[in-house]
Design a protein around this motif. Sequence first.
Motif, short mmCIF file in Angstrom:
data_model
loop_
_atom_site.label_atom_id
_atom_site.label_comp_id
_atom_site.label_asym_id
_atom_site.label_seq_id
_atom_site.Cartn_x
_atom_site.Cartn_y
_atom_site.Cartn_z
N SER A 40 7.43 -48.67 -66.85
CA SER A 40 6.80 -48.13 -65.65
C SER A 40 5.38 -47.73 -66.01
O SER A 40 4.94 -47.92 -67.16
N ASP A 62 2.87 -48.84 -61.12
CA ASP A 62 4.24 -49.33 -61.15
C ASP A 62 4.20 -50.73 -60.56
O ASP A 62 3.85 -50.91 -59.38
N TYR A 66 9.38 -51.93 -59.39
CA TYR A 66 9.60 -50.83 -60.33
C TYR A 66 9.22 -49.49 -59.71
O TYR A 66 8.32 -49.41 -58.87
N ARG A 68 8.09 -46.25 -58.13
CA ARG A 68 7.85 -45.84 -56.74
C ARG A 68 7.12 -46.91 -55.94
O ARG A 68 6.71 -46.65 -54.81
N SER A 70 6.99 -50.69 -53.95
CA SER A 70 7.94 -51.37 -53.07
C SER A 70 8.78 -52.37 -53.85
O SER A 70 8.33 -52.95 -54.84
N ARG A 71 10.01 -52.59 -53.36
CA ARG A 71 10.94 -53.53 -53.98
C ARG A 71 11.44 -54.51 -52.91
O ARG A 71 12.51 -54.33 -52.34
N GLU A 169 23.62 -51.45 -65.33
CA GLU A 169 23.60 -50.36 -64.36
C GLU A 169 24.71 -49.32 -64.52
O GLU A 169 24.51 -48.17 -64.14
N GLU A 229 14.06 -43.38 -63.33
CA GLU A 229 13.52 -44.35 -62.39
C GLU A 229 14.51 -45.50 -62.14
O GLU A 229 14.77 -45.88 -61.00
N PHE A 230 15.06 -46.06 -63.22
CA PHE A 230 15.97 -47.20 -63.04
C PHE A 230 17.32 -46.80 -62.47
O PHE A 230 17.97 -47.60 -61.80
N ARG A 232 17.58 -44.69 -60.17
CA ARG A 232 17.28 -44.57 -58.75
C ARG A 232 17.06 -45.93 -58.08
O ARG A 232 17.53 -46.17 -56.98
N THR A 233 16.37 -46.84 -58.78
CA THR A 233 15.99 -48.11 -58.16
C THR A 233 16.96 -49.24 -58.43
O THR A 233 16.98 -50.23 -57.70
N GLY A 237 14.84 -55.39 -59.10
CA GLY A 237 13.41 -55.65 -58.93
C GLY A 237 12.75 -56.03 -60.24
O GLY A 237 11.90 -56.94 -60.29
#
Length: 326
Positions: A40, A62, A66, A68, A70-71, A169, A229-230, A232-233, A237
């Motif tokens: 990131s 980012d 990744y 914050r 957009s994905r 994950e 971060e990962f 959450r996302t 992406g």
Amino acid sequence: MSQHVSEITHRSVASPGGRIHLVEQGSGPLVLLVHGFPESWYSWRHQLPALAAAGYRAVAIDVRGYGRSSRPAATDAYRLLDLVEDNVAVVHALGEESAVIVGHDWGATIAANSALLRPEVFRAVGLLSVPYTPRGGPRPSAVFAGMGGEEEFYVSYFQEPGRAEAEIEPDVRGWLAGFYAALSADTMPGPDAPDPHFVGKGGTLRERFPAGRRPTWLGEDDLDVYAGEFERTGMTGALNRYRNMDRDWEDLAPFDGAPVTQPSVFIGGGLDASTTWLADAIEAYPVTLPGLVSSHVLDGCGHWIQQERPAEVNRILTDWLSAVTV
């Protein structure tokens, strides 16, 4: 250090894919910093204050997919052409006409292609860990499929949507810690151990990561940032970058063999497969990077170069920037 240098500012700007989150420090000529996988903006935490103190406006993004930023849902929204246009949008959103761009890992490939495709915006390019290799040769998926014999190259393993996600994950933090350790100089497996860039039949990448070993550059707090971060996302992406390599090969056909002519610098790690496997690409720099100012391979350094060796990388970058910016 003056007050404006010490402050880090977060914001998001509009981009073709939605929005790009960026972190900014300092004032002066714009230097855009582009991270790789699986990272990131935080990968540049050591460079932001150093570049700001040297008189630059340092901006770490980012990358699309990744953190914050957009994905987009579509797998084909992560092709190099789109990521280049994100970078152009960031430069313009910051009120600038041009910038120096510096990238690490996938970010190096994104940076090189940003310079190639939009030379009027990106006036100089720095590449960390991954050398510039012009578009050419057979379709990438065919090349990767032919590597490793009975084992599967990690890039091939990443191709099928959902497959690598299923490995990563359920335990993002543990997987990231192992992946970072596998490619760090002080924790990577020895030369006789199974190569962590390959997957055994029916196996996982993780089973080849060093168990219970943490690189010295990666503190608990650092790992918390990346894992948070990962978690959450999710990973899709980030992994979608690998799933567009054949599309990139098609998109960039008009640029087959094209050099990047702007002033450039390369910094690689002496123990990094990204550097050693592509030694021929480094040797080809007089042709492929005719504007090369300097090339450096740091002895005893792994893949996470600006985090493993921040002082050396900062010195090389600031010396180079002083030669190429006005």
